[in-house]
Design a protein around this motif. Structure first.
Motif, PDB file in Angstrom:
ATOM      1  N   VAL A  30       0.862  -1.183   0.000  1.00  0.00           N
ATOM      2  CA  VAL A  30       0.000   0.000   0.000  1.00  0.00           C
ATOM      3  C   VAL A  30       0.899   1.235   0.000  1.00  0.00           C
ATOM      4  N   GLY A  32       2.033   4.514   1.602  1.00  0.00           N
ATOM      5  CA  GLY A  32       2.037   5.198   2.882  1.00  0.00           C
ATOM      6  C   GLY A  32       1.798   6.693   2.793  1.00  0.00           C
ATOM      7  N   LEU A  36      -5.964   5.623   3.299  1.00  0.00           N
ATOM      8  CA  LEU A  36      -6.511   4.297   3.062  1.00  0.00           C
ATOM      9  C   LEU A  36      -7.708   4.449   2.133  1.00  0.00           C
ATOM     10  N   ASP A  40      -8.155  -0.302  -1.329  1.00  0.00           N
ATOM     11  CA  ASP A  40      -7.285  -0.980  -0.363  1.00  0.00           C
ATOM     12  C   ASP A  40      -8.114  -1.913   0.517  1.00  0.00           C
ATOM     13  N   ARG A  41      -9.243  -1.409   0.992  1.00  0.00           N
ATOM     14  CA  ARG A  41     -10.110  -2.220   1.872  1.00  0.00           C
ATOM     15  C   ARG A  41     -10.655  -3.440   1.139  1.00  0.00           C
ATOM     16  N   ILE A  56       1.593  -6.890   5.303  1.00  0.00           N
ATOM     17  CA  ILE A  56       1.277  -5.619   4.664  1.00  0.00           C
ATOM     18  C   ILE A  56       2.515  -4.725   4.699  1.00  0.00           C
ATOM     19  N   VAL A  58       3.886  -1.120   3.893  1.00  0.00           N
ATOM     20  CA  VAL A  58       3.471   0.260   3.657  1.00  0.00           C
ATOM     21  C   VAL A  58       4.655   0.956   3.004  1.00  0.00           C
ATOM     22  N   ALA A  70       2.595   4.162   8.754  1.00  0.00           N
ATOM     23  CA  ALA A  70       2.091   2.792   8.639  1.00  0.00           C
ATOM     24  C   ALA A  70       0.926   2.531   9.578  1.00  0.00           C
ATOM     25  N   PHE A  73      -2.739   1.873   8.584  1.00  0.00           N
ATOM     26  CA  PHE A  73      -3.100   0.659   7.864  1.00  0.00           C
ATOM     27  C   PHE A  73      -3.401  -0.516   8.797  1.00  0.00           C
ATOM     28  N   HIS A  74      -3.352  -0.285  10.125  1.00  0.00           N
ATOM     29  CA  HIS A  74      -3.813  -1.286  11.091  1.00  0.00           C
ATOM     30  C   HIS A  74      -5.280  -1.603  10.858  1.00  0.00           C
ATOM     31  N   LEU A  76      -6.830  -2.309   8.366  1.00  0.00           N
ATOM     32  CA  LEU A  76      -7.085  -3.399   7.427  1.00  0.00           C
ATOM     33  C   LEU A  76      -7.099  -4.768   8.113  1.00  0.00           C
ATOM     34  N   PRO A  81       1.563  -3.598  10.190  1.00  0.00           N
ATOM     35  CA  PRO A  81       2.097  -3.082   8.926  1.00  0.00           C
ATOM     36  C   PRO A  81       3.595  -2.819   9.040  1.00  0.00           C
TER      37      PRO A  81
END
Length: 174
Positions: A30, A32, A36, A40-41, A56, A58, A70, A73-74, A76, A81
């Motif tokens: 993904v 950074g 988000l 991405d989801r 994952i 980042v 990063a 992105f938790h 997700l 991450p």
């Protein structure tokens, strides 16, 4: 199916599905620097349903603020991450350590030489998948460009690192 309709997106989606099915591990890349996204989801949900182990990455965490970048992105729910910078060669030891932590130790040297770990690199267009592949493999296997959609087909590269053989599959962005 992800993204737009048409011949290329359908072929790309099929190659991504094949790479996911064949992978021992998935590195979900993904960006950074961006928020988000819905894509991405959706991609995270698809990868989670695959049942494959996922790390994952980042990417574009070029500064010491990588952990901070990063953290978003938790959400997700794919584990911790790992901030990396493919362009500036940061975070790769941590990424490889995390991606291989659940692999069983191979006691037999002959079995180790036969073992090939397949890793699929998945993500949206222009998150740095090809740059990440080039850094992980130490070569220029994928064309890198700021233009979205440069990678149209999966690129497979096999390397050996610390006595372990890896096959990385860089997929087109979805």
């Amino acid at each position: 199916t992800f993204g737009e309709e048409g011949e290329f997106p359908e072929l790309i989606n099929e190659r991504v599905r094949m790479a996911v099915e064949e992978a021992d591990h998935i590195i979900f890349v993904v960006d950074g620097r961006s928020e988000l996204t819905r894509d991405d989801r959706e991609l995270a949900d698809y990868l989670r349903r695959s049942g494959r182990p996922i790390t994952i990455a980042v990417n574009k965490c070029d500064t010491d603020r990588g952990d901070e970048m990063a953290a978003a992105f938790h959400e997700l729910s794919l584990g911790e991450p790992v901030p990396v910078s493919a362009e500036h060669d940061r975070g790769f030891e941590e990424l490889l350590e995390k991606a291989t932590e659940d692999f069983p130790d191979v006691e037999d040297e002959a079995e180790s030489e036969e073992r090939l770990i397949k890793v699929a690199i998945i993500g949206r267009p222009n998150v740095g998948k090809s740059t990440l592949l080039n850094r992980l493999t130490g070569g220029e296997h994928s064309i890198v460009s700021p233009t979205a959609g440069t990678t149209r087909d999966a690129v497979d590269v096999t390397i050996e690192r610390d006595g372990v053989r890896f096959e990385f599959v860089d997929t087109a962005g979805i």
